[in-house]
Design a protein around this motif. Structure first.
Motif: not given
Length: 105
Positions: A7-22, A69-80
């Motif tokens: 009954t719950h939606l979980v979203i898995f996210e992975r960290s990446t690096e991006a070049i900022a405009p600065s 999925i690894t321990l380096a990833d994170r989960v979004i649930h309920g907006g957190s």
């Protein structure tokens, strides 16, 4: 695992690096998967840190197996956002038990 328990939606996210405009490097979280999950256990406690009491929320979910999925990833649930602190494969890639932790005010 019964579909009616998922009954719950979980979203898995992975960290990446991006070049900022600065020209600097920014840490960016990108979605890698979504899954329906069963909430097995949840609770909140308070811990003492250097600057006083901090609220800690811990959740445990069971979801159908999601490869990669690894321990380096994170989960979004309920907006957190929650850090993954434990992963356990159930059966032969049938399901995952995912232990999460969020520390915040």
């Amino acid at each position: 695992m019964k579909p009616s328990d998922l009954t719950h939606l979980v979203i898995f996210e992975r960290s990446t690096e991006a070049i900022a405009p600065s020209g600097g490097v920014d840490r960016v979280w990108a979605e890698i998967a979504r899954a329906r999950a069963e909430l097995v256990e949840g609770g909140a406690t308070e811990e003492q840190k250097d600057r006083g009491a901090v609220s800690v929320t811990a959740l445990t979910f069971r979801a159908r197996y999601v490869p990669g999925i690894t321990l380096a990833d994170r989960v979004i649930h309920g907006g957190s956002a929650f850090d993954i602190i434990g992963l356990a494969e159930i059966g032969r890639r049938e399901a995952l038990e995912i232990r999460l932790r969020r520390t915040g005010p």
